[in-house]
Design a protein around this motif. Structure first.
Motif, PDB file in Angstrom:
ATOM      1  N   ASP A  22      34.166  20.712  15.593  1.00 34.66           N
ATOM      2  CA  ASP A  22      33.062  19.812  15.911  1.00 34.66           C
ATOM      3  C   ASP A  22      33.250  18.496  15.156  1.00 34.66           C
ATOM      4  O   ASP A  22      33.370  18.465  13.934  1.00 34.66           O
ATOM      5  N   LEU A  23      33.285  17.394  15.893  1.00 37.99           N
ATOM      6  CA  LEU A  23      33.493  16.085  15.276  1.00 37.99           C
ATOM      7  C   LEU A  23      32.186  15.370  14.944  1.00 37.99           C
ATOM      8  O   LEU A  23      32.196  14.346  14.257  1.00 37.99           O
ATOM      9  N   ASP A  24      31.074  15.887  15.415  1.00 35.53           N
ATOM     10  CA  ASP A  24      29.781  15.229  15.206  1.00 35.53           C
ATOM     11  C   ASP A  24      29.425  14.976  13.742  1.00 35.53           C
ATOM     12  O   ASP A  24      28.906  13.912  13.419  1.00 35.53           O
ATOM     13  N   PRO A  25      29.698  15.904  12.823  1.00 31.68           N
ATOM     14  CA  PRO A  25      29.312  15.654  11.434  1.00 31.68           C
ATOM     15  C   PRO A  25      30.193  14.638  10.700  1.00 31.68           C
ATOM     16  O   PRO A  25      29.859  14.228   9.590  1.00 31.68           O
ATOM     17  N   LEU A  26      31.284  14.206  11.280  1.00 33.88           N
ATOM     18  CA  LEU A  26      32.204  13.310  10.595  1.00 33.88           C
ATOM     19  C   LEU A  26      31.742  11.857  10.666  1.00 33.88           C
ATOM     20  O   LEU A  26      31.255  11.400  11.691  1.00 33.88           O
ATOM     21  N   SER A  27      31.951  11.154   9.568  1.00 36.92           N
ATOM     22  CA  SER A  27      31.611   9.727   9.524  1.00 36.92           C
ATOM     23  C   SER A  27      32.721   8.932  10.214  1.00 36.92           C
ATOM     24  O   SER A  27      33.794   9.460  10.519  1.00 36.92           O
ATOM     25  N   VAL A  28      32.471   7.649  10.425  1.00 42.89           N
ATOM     26  CA  VAL A  28      33.477   6.784  11.033  1.00 42.89           C
ATOM     27  C   VAL A  28      34.733   6.751  10.157  1.00 42.89           C
ATOM     28  O   VAL A  28      35.860   6.827  10.660  1.00 42.89           O
ATOM     29  N   ASP A  29      34.562   6.657   8.837  1.00 43.16           N
ATOM     30  CA  ASP A  29      35.710   6.649   7.925  1.00 43.16           C
ATOM     31  C   ASP A  29      36.500   7.959   8.013  1.00 43.16           C
ATOM     32  O   ASP A  29      37.731   7.955   7.993  1.00 43.16           O
ATOM     33  N   GLU A  30      35.785   9.057   8.100  1.00 47.22           N
ATOM     34  CA  GLU A  30      36.451  10.355   8.226  1.00 47.22           C
ATOM     35  C   GLU A  30      37.194  10.460   9.560  1.00 47.22           C
ATOM     36  O   GLU A  30      38.308  11.010   9.617  1.00 47.22           O
ATOM     37  N   LEU A  31      36.596   9.927  10.607  1.00 40.84           N
ATOM     38  CA  LEU A  31      37.262   9.930  11.915  1.00 40.84           C
ATOM     39  C   LEU A  31      38.517   9.062  11.886  1.00 40.84           C
ATOM     40  O   LEU A  31      39.558   9.433  12.432  1.00 40.84           O
ATOM     41  N   GLU A  32      38.435   7.902  11.235  1.00 44.17           N
ATOM     42  CA  GLU A  32      39.599   7.024  11.104  1.00 44.17           C
ATOM     43  C   GLU A  32      40.715   7.721  10.326  1.00 44.17           C
ATOM     44  O   GLU A  32      41.891   7.628  10.689  1.00 44.17           O
ATOM     45  N   ALA A  33      40.365   8.411   9.247  1.00 41.23           N
ATOM     46  CA  ALA A  33      41.352   9.137   8.454  1.00 41.23           C
ATOM     47  C   ALA A  33      41.991  10.252   9.280  1.00 41.23           C
ATOM     48  O   ALA A  33      43.206  10.470   9.219  1.00 41.23           O
ATOM     49  N   ARG A  34      41.184  10.914  10.062  1.00 41.77           N
ATOM     50  CA  ARG A  34      41.683  11.989  10.926  1.00 41.77           C
ATOM     51  C   ARG A  34      42.650  11.433  11.958  1.00 41.77           C
ATOM     52  O   ARG A  34      43.708  12.017  12.211  1.00 41.77           O
ATOM     53  N   ILE A  35      42.299  10.301  12.552  1.00 42.81           N
ATOM     54  CA  ILE A  35      43.176   9.661  13.539  1.00 42.81           C
ATOM     55  C   ILE A  35      44.510   9.292  12.898  1.00 42.81           C
ATOM     56  O   ILE A  35      45.579   9.526  13.469  1.00 42.81           O
ATOM     57  N   ALA A  36      44.466   8.728  11.685  1.00 45.60           N
ATOM     58  CA  ALA A  36      45.695   8.346  10.990  1.00 45.60           C
ATOM     59  C   ALA A  36      46.589   9.565  10.731  1.00 45.60           C
ATOM     60  O   ALA A  36      47.810   9.502  10.934  1.00 45.60           O
ATOM     61  N   ALA A  40      50.265  10.277  12.430  1.00 44.89           N
ATOM     62  CA  ALA A  40      51.432  10.572  11.602  1.00 44.89           C
ATOM     63  C   ALA A  40      52.095  11.868  12.053  1.00 44.89           C
ATOM     64  O   ALA A  40      53.327  11.970  12.100  1.00 44.89           O
ATOM     65  N   GLU A  41      51.299  12.850  12.403  1.00 46.34           N
ATOM     66  CA  GLU A  41      51.841  14.125  12.887  1.00 46.34           C
ATOM     67  C   GLU A  41      52.529  13.931  14.230  1.00 46.34           C
ATOM     68  O   GLU A  41      53.597  14.505  14.481  1.00 46.34           O
ATOM     69  N   ILE A  42      51.961  13.129  15.097  1.00 42.72           N
ATOM     70  CA  ILE A  42      52.590  12.835  16.392  1.00 42.72           C
ATOM     71  C   ILE A  42      53.943  12.170  16.165  1.00 42.72           C
ATOM     72  O   ILE A  42      54.944  12.533  16.810  1.00 42.72           O
ATOM     73  N   ALA A  43      54.022  11.225  15.251  1.00 47.82           N
ATOM     74  CA  ALA A  43      55.282  10.550  14.954  1.00 47.82           C
ATOM     75  C   ALA A  43      56.313  11.541  14.415  1.00 47.82           C
ATOM     76  O   ALA A  43      57.496  11.487  14.776  1.00 47.82           O
ATOM     77  N   ARG A  44      55.876  12.464  13.580  1.00 50.34           N
ATOM     78  CA  ARG A  44      56.778  13.474  13.026  1.00 50.34           C
ATOM     79  C   ARG A  44      57.328  14.381  14.116  1.00 50.34           C
ATOM     80  O   ARG A  44      58.528  14.677  14.169  1.00 50.34           O
ATOM     81  N   VAL A  45      56.461  14.803  15.028  1.00 50.89           N
ATOM     82  CA  VAL A  45      56.886  15.677  16.126  1.00 50.89           C
ATOM     83  C   VAL A  45      57.829  14.939  17.070  1.00 50.89           C
ATOM     84  O   VAL A  45      58.841  15.493  17.512  1.00 50.89           O
ATOM     85  N   LYS A  46      57.522  13.683  17.368  1.00 49.23           N
ATOM     86  CA  LYS A  46      58.402  12.890  18.244  1.00 49.23           C
ATOM     87  C   LYS A  46      59.774  12.697  17.605  1.00 49.23           C
ATOM     88  O   LYS A  46      60.798  12.773  18.286  1.00 49.23           O
ATOM     89  N   ALA A  47      59.811  12.466  16.306  1.00 43.47           N
ATOM     90  CA  ALA A  47      61.092  12.309  15.615  1.00 43.47           C
ATOM     91  C   ALA A  47      61.903  13.595  15.692  1.00 43.47           C
ATOM     92  O   ALA A  47      63.121  13.560  15.920  1.00 43.47           O
ATOM     93  N   LYS A  48      61.256  14.728  15.524  1.00 47.65           N
ATOM     94  CA  LYS A  48      61.944  16.020  15.626  1.00 47.65           C
ATOM     95  C   LYS A  48      62.448  16.243  17.039  1.00 47.65           C
ATOM     96  O   LYS A  48      63.571  16.708  17.243  1.00 47.65           O
TER      97      LYS A  48
END
Length: 65
Positions: A22-36, A40-48
């Protein structure tokens, strides 16, 4: 593509749990951190993936000769 298709035998797979979180309890800053972190994980998987494709192409070239 559905996560069940990617990971059918792993009911406790972290990706499935992440997608259900559930993403509802997360703040905008927490959502931004999650996106980052996810980007980063997407970039790691693409590199692999790219490394695997390049390795396969090199092996194919080696055995074609």
């Amino acid at each position: 593509m559905d996560l069940d298709e990617l990971f059918p035998d792993k009911p406790d797979d972290p990706l499935k749990q992440l997608a259900k979180q559930d993403l509802d309890p997360l703040s905008v800053d927490e959502l931004e951190a999650r996106i980052a972190l996810l980007e980063a994980e997407i970039a790691r998987v693409k590199a692999k993936r790219d490394q695997s494709v390049n390795f396969r192409a090199s092996a194919d070239d080696l055995f074609k000769k």
